[in-house]
Scaffold this motif. Structure first.
Motif, short mmCIF file in Angstrom:
data_model
loop_
_atom_site.label_atom_id
_atom_site.label_comp_id
_atom_site.label_asym_id
_atom_site.label_seq_id
_atom_site.Cartn_x
_atom_site.Cartn_y
_atom_site.Cartn_z
N GLY A 191 -3.58 0.71 -21.53
CA GLY A 191 -2.58 1.31 -20.69
C GLY A 191 -3.10 1.43 -19.11
N LYS A 192 -2.28 1.77 -18.43
CA LYS A 192 -2.50 1.85 -16.71
C LYS A 192 -1.63 3.13 -16.45
N VAL A 193 -2.46 4.29 -16.06
CA VAL A 193 -1.55 5.21 -15.22
C VAL A 193 -2.11 5.29 -13.87
N ILE A 194 -1.03 5.49 -12.91
CA ILE A 194 -1.35 5.54 -11.51
C ILE A 194 -0.55 6.81 -10.97
N PHE A 195 -1.37 7.49 -10.33
CA PHE A 195 -1.00 8.83 -9.70
C PHE A 195 -0.71 8.47 -8.38
N ILE A 196 0.26 9.06 -7.52
CA ILE A 196 0.38 9.06 -6.13
C ILE A 196 -0.35 10.39 -5.53
N ALA A 197 -1.46 10.23 -4.81
CA ALA A 197 -2.06 11.36 -4.42
C ALA A 197 -1.68 11.25 -2.77
N GLY B 104 -9.66 2.30 -23.16
CA GLY B 104 -9.18 1.23 -22.69
C GLY B 104 -7.99 1.51 -21.81
N VAL B 105 -7.92 2.84 -21.52
CA VAL B 105 -6.71 3.59 -20.64
C VAL B 105 -7.43 3.72 -19.16
N ASN B 106 -6.67 3.16 -18.20
CA ASN B 106 -7.46 3.10 -16.85
C ASN B 106 -6.34 4.14 -16.17
N VAL B 107 -7.16 5.17 -15.36
CA VAL B 107 -6.34 6.37 -14.54
C VAL B 107 -7.07 6.32 -13.38
N ASN B 108 -6.08 6.09 -12.26
CA ASN B 108 -6.52 5.87 -10.79
C ASN B 108 -5.30 6.38 -10.18
N ALA B 109 -5.44 6.60 -8.77
CA ALA B 109 -4.47 6.97 -8.07
C ALA B 109 -4.45 6.34 -6.57
N ILE B 110 -3.47 6.25 -6.01
CA ILE B 110 -3.12 5.94 -4.58
C ILE B 110 -2.84 6.92 -3.66
N ALA B 111 -3.75 6.94 -2.54
CA ALA B 111 -3.60 8.07 -1.60
C ALA B 111 -2.92 7.32 -0.30
N PRO B 112 -1.52 7.55 -0.25
CA PRO B 112 -0.76 7.07 0.86
C PRO B 112 -1.25 7.75 2.06
N GLY B 113 -1.30 7.07 3.21
CA GLY B 113 -1.36 7.65 4.51
C GLY B 113 -0.25 8.16 5.02
N TYR B 114 0.04 8.16 6.22
CA TYR B 114 1.36 8.70 6.95
C TYR B 114 2.33 7.67 7.09
N ASP C 208 3.82 -1.05 1.91
CA ASP C 208 2.38 -0.93 2.33
C ASP C 208 1.64 -0.52 0.91
N THR C 209 2.30 0.24 0.01
CA THR C 209 1.66 0.67 -1.14
C THR C 209 1.78 -0.35 -2.38
N ALA C 210 2.52 -1.19 -2.18
CA ALA C 210 2.95 -2.18 -3.23
C ALA C 210 1.76 -2.83 -3.86
N GLY C 211 1.01 -3.55 -2.91
CA GLY C 211 -0.26 -4.38 -3.47
C GLY C 211 -1.22 -3.45 -4.13
N ALA C 212 -1.45 -2.56 -3.67
CA ALA C 212 -2.20 -1.60 -4.51
C ALA C 212 -2.03 -1.16 -5.78
N ALA C 213 -0.49 -0.92 -5.84
CA ALA C 213 0.00 -0.52 -7.18
C ALA C 213 -0.04 -1.69 -8.25
N VAL C 214 0.43 -2.73 -7.87
CA VAL C 214 0.14 -4.17 -8.49
C VAL C 214 -1.41 -4.04 -9.04
N VAL D 133 -4.42 4.26 1.21
CA VAL D 133 -3.41 3.09 1.86
C VAL D 133 -3.12 3.95 3.24
N ASP D 134 -3.89 3.92 4.06
CA ASP D 134 -3.83 4.89 5.11
C ASP D 134 -4.04 4.45 6.62
N GLY D 135 -4.05 2.91 6.60
CA GLY D 135 -4.20 2.36 7.95
C GLY D 135 -5.26 2.79 8.63
N GLY D 136 -6.36 3.30 7.74
CA GLY D 136 -7.77 3.62 8.41
C GLY D 136 -7.97 4.91 8.89
#
Length: 254
Positions: free
Chosen positions: A139-145, A181-191, A224-230, A247-250
């Motif tokens: 399984g894959k769990v993705i949080f949005i930080a 076997g379960v991956n838990v990660n997060a994406i941290a969008p910038g502005y 801009d978050t789509a690639g990270a999510a895939v 994913v914050d433009g630096g």
């Protein structure tokens, strides 16, 4: 190489799928081959933009309207997903809200509302769906930080507390579930240019200060978050656990 990002045959739940980041991620996962279960407090039962985008690439879309401020409703959603659908392969916890006020004026009601939607509901849903993932060993769990998982922010104490909690929860669950076997990660969008940042973008001085700090020189877009999510949903990230991917433009590197 293509197989590393192939989601054919997978079922993904995306919360907050009606617009913004959730809509962009639901679209991208469908384009990679996943069927989508979209969840939102105001998602149309038929004819939503999310449904149109997902079905346009040949994938199925199932809508659920759920009030994430209601603990019982979140529990019922988890139960319905367990009984009405094939096993969930991917969970994207994106639903969220924000309340802006100086800390001395931040009410208990605002605090409770933000923490329930942004943290408690996400733990509840992840616990219930994750239990089945653990049983299947996949399984894959993705949080949005958020950038406020790393920084304090201004005028959003409840949001900062919740997003800091999401960062900690990501790591805590990864520590327990990685070996199963379960991956838990997060994406941290910038502005990003979303409803949550409308007040900032409409404040000329604040918007200018933000843009001056972003090396990429622009506000991000939900897409801009789509690639990270895939990536985090796909086999390409099978050895990635407990990561918080900006994913914050630096912004954080400045």
């Amino acid at each position: 190489m293509t197989g590393l990002f192939d989601l054919s045959g997978r079922v993904a739940v995306v919360t907050g799928a009606r617009r913004g980041i959730g809509l962009a991620i639901a679209t991208a996962l469908a384009e990679a081959g996943a069927d989508i279960i979209g969840v939102s407090a105001s998602l149309e039962p038929q004819g939503s933009e999310a449904q149109r985008r997902v079905e346009a690439v040949g994938r199925s879309f199932t809508p659920y309207r759920v009030d994430f401020t209601d603990r019982h409703a979140v529990g019922r959603l988890a139960a319905d997903l367990a009984t009405d659908h094939p096993p969930i392969d991917i969970l994207v916890n994106n639903a969220g809200t924000i309340a802006r006020a100086p800390a001395a004026e931040h009410t208990d009601a605002d605090w409770d509302h933000v923490l329930q939607v942004n943290l408690t509901a996400q733990f509840t849903l992840t616990r219930e769906i994750g239990r089945d993932m653990l049983g299947r060993g996949r399984g894959k769990v993705i949080f949005i930080a958020s950038m406020l998982s790393f920084q304090g922010g201004v005028l959003v104490p409840g949001y900062t507390a919740a997003k800091s909690g999401i960062a900690g929860l990501t790591k805590a669950l990864a520590n327990e579930w990685a070996a199963h076997g379960v991956n838990v990660n997060a994406i941290a969008p910038g502005y990003l240019a979303t409803d949550n940042t409308r007040a900032l973008r409409e404040d000329a001085e604040r918007s200018r200060a933000i843009l001056q700090r972003i090396p990429a020189g622009r506000w991000g877009q939900p897409a801009d978050t789509a690639g990270a999510a895939v990536f985090l949903a796909a086999p390409a990230s099978d050895y990635v656990h407990g990561a918080i991917l900006p994913v914050d433009g630096g912004w954080l590197g400045r």
